[in-house]
Motif scaffolding. Sequence first.
Motif, PDB file in Angstrom:
ATOM      1  N   ALA A 172       8.637   1.863  -2.939  1.00 12.34           N
ATOM      2  CA  ALA A 172       7.352   2.102  -3.590  1.00 12.34           C
ATOM      3  C   ALA A 172       7.496   2.184  -5.106  1.00 12.34           C
ATOM      4  CB  ALA A 172       6.723   3.382  -3.046  1.00 12.34           C
ATOM      5  N   ILE A 173       8.538   2.871  -5.578  1.00 13.60           N
ATOM      6  CA  ILE A 173       8.759   2.998  -7.016  1.00 13.60           C
ATOM      7  C   ILE A 173       8.978   1.627  -7.651  1.00 13.60           C
ATOM      8  CG2 ILE A 173      10.463   3.743  -8.726  1.00 13.60           C
ATOM      9  CD1 ILE A 173       8.560   5.942  -8.039  1.00 13.60           C
ATOM     10  N   ALA A 174       9.722   0.770  -6.972  1.00 13.33           N
ATOM     11  CA  ALA A 174       9.937  -0.583  -7.493  1.00 13.33           C
ATOM     12  C   ALA A 174       8.608  -1.326  -7.619  1.00 13.33           C
ATOM     13  CB  ALA A 174      10.896  -1.348  -6.588  1.00 13.33           C
ATOM     14  N   LYS A 175       7.763  -1.217  -6.612  1.00  8.33           N
ATOM     15  CA  LYS A 175       6.479  -1.913  -6.649  1.00  8.33           C
ATOM     16  C   LYS A 175       5.550  -1.323  -7.712  1.00  8.33           C
ATOM     17  CE  LYS A 175       7.179  -5.184  -3.807  1.00  8.33           C
ATOM     18  NZ  LYS A 175       7.165  -6.572  -4.305  1.00  8.33           N
ATOM     19  N   ILE A 176       5.593  -0.009  -7.882  1.00 14.85           N
ATOM     20  CA  ILE A 176       4.801   0.624  -8.944  1.00 14.85           C
ATOM     21  C   ILE A 176       5.256   0.105 -10.304  1.00 14.85           C
ATOM     22  CG2 ILE A 176       4.322   2.811 -10.114  1.00 14.85           C
ATOM     23  CD1 ILE A 176       4.468   4.137  -7.308  1.00 14.85           C
ATOM     24  N   ALA A 177       6.568  -0.063 -10.478  1.00 19.03           N
ATOM     25  CA  ALA A 177       7.086  -0.611 -11.725  1.00 19.03           C
ATOM     26  C   ALA A 177       6.540  -2.010 -11.976  1.00 19.03           C
ATOM     27  CB  ALA A 177       8.617  -0.638 -11.695  1.00 19.03           C
ATOM     28  N   GLY A 178       6.385  -2.803 -10.903  1.00 18.99           N
ATOM     29  CA  GLY A 178       5.821  -4.139 -11.045  1.00 18.99           C
ATOM     30  C   GLY A 178       4.381  -4.102 -11.520  1.00 18.99           C
ATOM     31  N   ILE A 179       3.589  -3.190 -10.965  1.00 21.32           N
ATOM     32  CA  ILE A 179       2.196  -3.035 -11.405  1.00 21.32           C
ATOM     33  C   ILE A 179       2.146  -2.656 -12.874  1.00 21.32           C
ATOM     34  CG2 ILE A 179       0.088  -1.683 -11.119  1.00 21.32           C
ATOM     35  CD1 ILE A 179       0.910  -1.264  -8.196  1.00 21.32           C
ATOM     36  N   SER A 204       0.813  -1.220   0.000  1.00 17.76           N
ATOM     37  CA  SER A 204       0.000   0.000   0.000  1.00 17.76           C
ATOM     38  C   SER A 204       0.847   1.272   0.000  1.00 17.76           C
ATOM     39  CB  SER A 204      -0.943   0.002   1.206  1.00 17.76           C
ATOM     40  OG  SER A 204      -0.217  -0.107   2.419  1.00 17.76           O
ATOM     41  N   CYS A 205       2.169   1.141   0.186  1.00 21.04           N
ATOM     42  CA  CYS A 205       3.033   2.326   0.146  1.00 21.04           C
ATOM     43  C   CYS A 205       3.185   2.876  -1.267  1.00 21.04           C
ATOM     44  CB  CYS A 205       4.403   2.029   0.748  1.00 21.04           C
ATOM     45  SG  CYS A 205       5.435   0.966  -0.276  1.00 21.04           S
ATOM     46  N   ILE A 206       2.611   2.190  -2.270  1.00 21.81           N
ATOM     47  CA  ILE A 206       2.655   2.699  -3.644  1.00 21.81           C
ATOM     48  C   ILE A 206       1.825   3.968  -3.798  1.00 21.81           C
ATOM     49  CG2 ILE A 206       3.003   0.411  -4.636  1.00 21.81           C
ATOM     50  CD1 ILE A 206      -0.052   0.562  -5.449  1.00 21.81           C
ATOM     51  N   TYR A 207       0.917   4.222  -2.863  1.00 24.12           N
ATOM     52  CA  TYR A 207       0.002   5.347  -3.011  1.00 24.12           C
ATOM     53  C   TYR A 207       0.609   6.644  -2.469  1.00 24.12           C
ATOM     54  CZ  TYR A 207      -3.460   1.800  -4.159  1.00 24.12           C
ATOM     55  OH  TYR A 207      -4.132   0.775  -4.752  1.00 24.12           O
ATOM     56  N   PRO A 208       0.125   7.793  -2.972  1.00 27.84           N
ATOM     57  CA  PRO A 208       0.664   9.074  -2.499  1.00 27.84           C
ATOM     58  C   PRO A 208       0.533   9.242  -0.987  1.00 27.84           C
ATOM     59  CG  PRO A 208      -0.659   9.389  -4.478  1.00 27.84           C
ATOM     60  CD  PRO A 208      -0.859   7.961  -4.059  1.00 27.84           C
ATOM     61  N   LEU A 250      -3.348   5.776  -7.532  1.00 26.21           N
ATOM     62  CA  LEU A 250      -1.978   5.485  -7.954  1.00 26.21           C
ATOM     63  C   LEU A 250      -1.467   6.563  -8.907  1.00 26.21           C
ATOM     64  CD1 LEU A 250       0.344   3.391  -7.864  1.00 26.21           C
ATOM     65  CD2 LEU A 250      -0.693   2.327  -9.867  1.00 26.21           C
ATOM     66  N   LEU A 251      -0.235   7.056  -8.624  1.00 25.11           N
ATOM     67  CA  LEU A 251       0.451   8.037  -9.462  1.00 25.11           C
ATOM     68  C   LEU A 251      -0.259   9.396  -9.528  1.00 25.11           C
ATOM     69  CD1 LEU A 251       1.543   5.729 -12.437  1.00 25.11           C
ATOM     70  CD2 LEU A 251       2.938   6.517 -10.511  1.00 25.11           C
ATOM     71  N   THR A 252      -0.970   9.747  -8.472  1.00 23.07           N
ATOM     72  CA  THR A 252      -1.651  11.045  -8.447  1.00 23.07           C
ATOM     73  C   THR A 252      -1.006  12.037  -7.480  1.00 23.07           C
ATOM     74  OG1 THR A 252      -3.215  10.309  -6.742  1.00 23.07           O
ATOM     75  CG2 THR A 252      -3.872   9.992  -9.049  1.00 23.07           C
ATOM     76  N   GLY A 253       0.118  11.662  -6.833  1.00 21.44           N
ATOM     77  CA  GLY A 253       0.757  12.576  -5.890  1.00 21.44           C
ATOM     78  C   GLY A 253       2.104  12.055  -5.438  1.00 21.44           C
ATOM     79  N   HIS A 254       2.764  12.839  -4.568  1.00 26.47           N
ATOM     80  CA  HIS A 254       4.094  12.490  -4.083  1.00 26.47           C
ATOM     81  C   HIS A 254       4.027  11.321  -3.101  1.00 26.47           C
ATOM     82  CE1 HIS A 254       6.059  15.892  -5.957  1.00 26.47           C
ATOM     83  NE2 HIS A 254       5.117  16.687  -5.474  1.00 26.47           N
ATOM     84  N   LEU A 255       5.060  10.481  -3.139  1.00 28.66           N
ATOM     85  CA  LEU A 255       5.154   9.335  -2.250  1.00 28.66           C
ATOM     86  C   LEU A 255       5.693   9.743  -0.884  1.00 28.66           C
ATOM     87  CD1 LEU A 255       6.762   6.921  -4.848  1.00 28.66           C
ATOM     88  CD2 LEU A 255       4.389   6.828  -4.037  1.00 28.66           C
ATOM     89  N   GLU A 256       5.534   8.856   0.099  1.00 26.78           N
ATOM     90  CA  GLU A 256       6.152   9.036   1.405  1.00 26.78           C
ATOM     91  C   GLU A 256       7.677   8.912   1.238  1.00 26.78           C
ATOM     92  OE1 GLU A 256       7.804   9.203   4.937  1.00 26.78           O
ATOM     93  OE2 GLU A 256       5.705   9.779   4.629  1.00 26.78           O
ATOM     94  N   PRO A 257       8.465   9.961   1.597  1.00 29.84           N
ATOM     95  CA  PRO A 257       9.911   9.936   1.343  1.00 29.84           C
ATOM     96  C   PRO A 257      10.662   8.813   2.051  1.00 29.84           C
ATOM     97  CG  PRO A 257       9.166  12.173   1.836  1.00 29.84           C
ATOM     98  CD  PRO A 257       8.016  11.257   2.125  1.00 29.84           C
TER      99      PRO A 257
END
Length: 324
Positions: free
Chosen positions: A149-156, A120-124, A136-143
Amino acid sequence: MTTEPVFEPGALDRSAPFYVAGHRGLVGSAIWRHLKAEGFTSVVGRTSAELDLKDREAVFEFFAASKPRYVVLAAAKVGGILANQTYPVDFLSDNLRIQVNVLDAARKFGVERLLFLGSSCIYPKFAEQPIREDALLTGHLEPTNDAYAIAKIAGIMQIQAIRRQYGLPWISAMPTNLYGPGDNFSPTGSHVLPALIRRYDEAAQSGAESVTNWGTGSPRREFLHVDDMASACLHLLEHYDGPSQVNVGTGTDVTIRELATLVAAAVGYDGSFEWDTSKPDGTPRKLLDVSKLKQAGWAPKISLEEGIQSTVAWYRSNAENIRA
């Protein structure tokens, strides 16, 4: 270019080879147990010592030899806030390589049905609550965990691309915070719930008058027992198909202070609580919208209180063997 297939999910063949990548981890071991309990007779797994999923050639050789019909990709480099902050390169590089190798090999060797597990850390960081899949991909991630998170987003994205380009009915699931038997209880590498269990159990055993926790205790978190997660994974494989990732959670959350109180009660600790506000809180709230999961016909069965009590019992009975 292949368009999205018309695919009707249904019961999986219990005798077909089913590869669980990461079968020794928290999620993978639960999926392994659940598949066995559901009558699957050819469940396949390899430890990291037997198969390094970052080694592309070795992964392709494994798929060529084992020829799994189904795959759950639960293997990942995971950790808590401190680990993610300290080793962002490792979390990004290792997870990207694991995912690309397994997904490419699965495609080449004809895997019929595959479930990619994210987080769930993939979300802003400040996504509207509860968080819908379309956030998904609508805002900044938790630093503190953006590399993971970026790796998991790439998997999706890779799952969606495979669906479009090759027409394979592969899916993704995004679990909320998971816990249960097989968790990581390390003081420096664990997530919040196992960290609290270890801290409060040690305090209860030593008779400590006070326990100090990280942050303010105000962030809200959702927790799902890993056995429920395993049940949801098989349910989705047999009942859901679509390009969107599916949130997997309970739809309810608690504050970290409330969580600490539940853990203290479960281990029998009756001392005082302190909060080190110099330590980071992370995301203020992270509650998933589980409407899509409910529409697919699944709901959790294990309450948070029951789950914590059983996890404490497992932790104590496996004290010599836990990842700590």
